[in-house]
Design a protein around this motif. Structure first.
Motif, PDB file in Angstrom:
ATOM      1  N   THR A   3      37.422   2.940   7.481  1.00 42.79           N
ATOM      2  CA  THR A   3      36.331   3.368   8.368  1.00 42.79           C
ATOM      3  C   THR A   3      35.100   3.699   7.528  1.00 42.79           C
ATOM      4  N   ALA A   5      31.173   5.120   7.759  1.00 43.07           N
ATOM      5  CA  ALA A   5      30.107   5.757   8.540  1.00 43.07           C
ATOM      6  C   ALA A   5      28.765   5.245   8.027  1.00 43.07           C
ATOM      7  N   LEU A  48      31.239   3.462  12.037  1.00 36.87           N
ATOM      8  CA  LEU A  48      30.764   4.540  12.896  1.00 36.87           C
ATOM      9  C   LEU A  48      29.268   4.660  12.646  1.00 36.87           C
ATOM     10  N   ASP A  54      24.828  13.422   9.207  1.00 35.09           N
ATOM     11  CA  ASP A  54      26.238  13.583   9.568  1.00 35.09           C
ATOM     12  C   ASP A  54      27.162  12.677   8.754  1.00 35.09           C
ATOM     13  N   TYR A  58      31.248  13.382   8.082  1.00 38.06           N
ATOM     14  CA  TYR A  58      32.361  12.522   8.487  1.00 38.06           C
ATOM     15  C   TYR A  58      33.191  12.086   7.284  1.00 38.06           C
ATOM     16  N   HIS A  61      35.178  15.081   5.573  1.00 40.84           N
ATOM     17  CA  HIS A  61      36.314  15.491   6.406  1.00 40.84           C
ATOM     18  C   HIS A  61      37.358  14.388   6.553  1.00 40.84           C
ATOM     19  N   GLY A  62      37.103  13.206   5.992  1.00 42.77           N
ATOM     20  CA  GLY A  62      38.098  12.133   6.024  1.00 42.77           C
ATOM     21  C   GLY A  62      38.163  11.391   7.350  1.00 42.77           C
ATOM     22  N   ILE A  63      37.228  11.649   8.255  1.00 43.45           N
ATOM     23  CA  ILE A  63      37.180  10.887   9.508  1.00 43.45           C
ATOM     24  C   ILE A  63      36.744   9.461   9.172  1.00 43.45           C
ATOM     25  N   ALA A  64      35.797   9.363   8.238  1.00 40.14           N
ATOM     26  CA  ALA A  64      35.434   8.067   7.665  1.00 40.14           C
ATOM     27  C   ALA A  64      35.895   8.067   6.208  1.00 40.14           C
ATOM     28  N   ASP A  65      36.394   6.901   5.742  1.00 40.73           N
ATOM     29  CA  ASP A  65      36.803   6.792   4.333  1.00 40.73           C
ATOM     30  C   ASP A  65      35.575   6.660   3.435  1.00 40.73           C
ATOM     31  N   ASN A 184      35.317   9.191   0.419  1.00 37.81           N
ATOM     32  CA  ASN A 184      36.140  10.395   0.536  1.00 37.81           C
ATOM     33  C   ASN A 184      37.123  10.445  -0.649  1.00 37.81           C
ATOM     34  N   SER A 187      40.719   9.290   0.266  1.00 37.73           N
ATOM     35  CA  SER A 187      40.779   7.846   0.546  1.00 37.73           C
ATOM     36  C   SER A 187      40.708   7.038  -0.748  1.00 37.73           C
TER      37      SER A 187
END
Ligand code: PRP
Length: 212
Positions: A3, A5, A48, A54, A58, A61-65, A184, A187
């Motif tokens: 992912t 961002a 994303l 932001d 993201y 926090h590891g929501i996006a790699d 990240n 990741s």
């Protein structure tokens, strides 16, 4: 799946063009849509589209790699990220500008600085031993001197048109800013192969190569 961002706005078109040269393409339908989370043609990458500030959130926090975001945003953020690649896109400068070109030499007392970049401004003026009052704005910062809200602004300059058309000139340069790939920390270890492939494909694209 990886992912990524992407900072919406000035970075987005250049980032997508570079990713396409690296073999990572969105369908025309996805490009033209208003969807904020989309998958590339191969199904290996999810994008994303988020506000620039932001992207570090993201990714940390590891929501996006991974993320694509300007150095200006990273200087302002305290996120703990890996930065493997300068993508050289959306090149611009972070400057101090004013209506009065002599404002810095004429200054008596504390100057007021309007900016979106309060950290960058505080570090810059702090390193010069100049006490300033920082007035944090969210955008359209070039209005502030003309309306008497501030003596100076700290902002991005790309073509210089916004400064010129609002009667401002550059009085000091702080730094250059380009788009960076951020990764990240977890990741980078756990998805080492996929992240490595992305970094290599982008590096190849930056060096003029193109993946089919
Ligand atoms: C940026 C920057 C300047 C403008 C500079 O604003 O803050 O206002 O672009 O570009 P130029 O030198 O080519 O005129 P942005 O469009 O990101 O919007 P903002 O008002 O939210 O800062």
């Amino acid at each position: 799946m990886i992912t990524i961002a992407i900072a919406k706005g000035r970075m987005q078109d250049d980032a997508l063009a570079l990713l396409a040269r690296a073999g990572i393409r969105l369908s025309a339908d996805e490009v033209n849509s208003r969807r904020l989370a989309v998958t590339d043609e191969s199904g290996e990458y999810r994008f994303l589209f988020v506000k620039p500030g932001d992207v570090p959130v993201y990714v940390e926090h590891g929501i996006a790699d991974c993320g694509v975001v300007g150095r200006d945003v990273l200087l302002e953020s305290e996120a703990d990220l890996l930065l493997p690649l300068d993508l050289g896109i959306a090149r611009c400068r972070i400057v101090v500008a004013a209506a009065d070109p002599e404002v810095l030499t004429r200054a008596v007392g504390m100057l007021r600085v309007a900016t979106k970049y309060s950290q960058i401004a505080a570090t810059h003026f702090g390193s010069r031993g100049m006490p300033v009052e920082i007035i944090k704005l969210s955008g359209s910062v070039e209005l502030a001197p003309a309306l008497g809200l501030a003596d100076l602004i700290v902002d991005l300059v790309e073509t210089g048109r916004t400064l010129r058309e609002n009667g401002l000139t550059v009085v000091d340069e702080i730094s250059e800013s380009t788009g960076r790939l951020v990764v990240n920390r977890a990741s980078y270890q756990l998805k080492a192969h996929a992240v490595g492939q992305l970094v290599n494909a982008l590096r190849l694209a930056l060096n003029g190569g193109e993946r089919a």
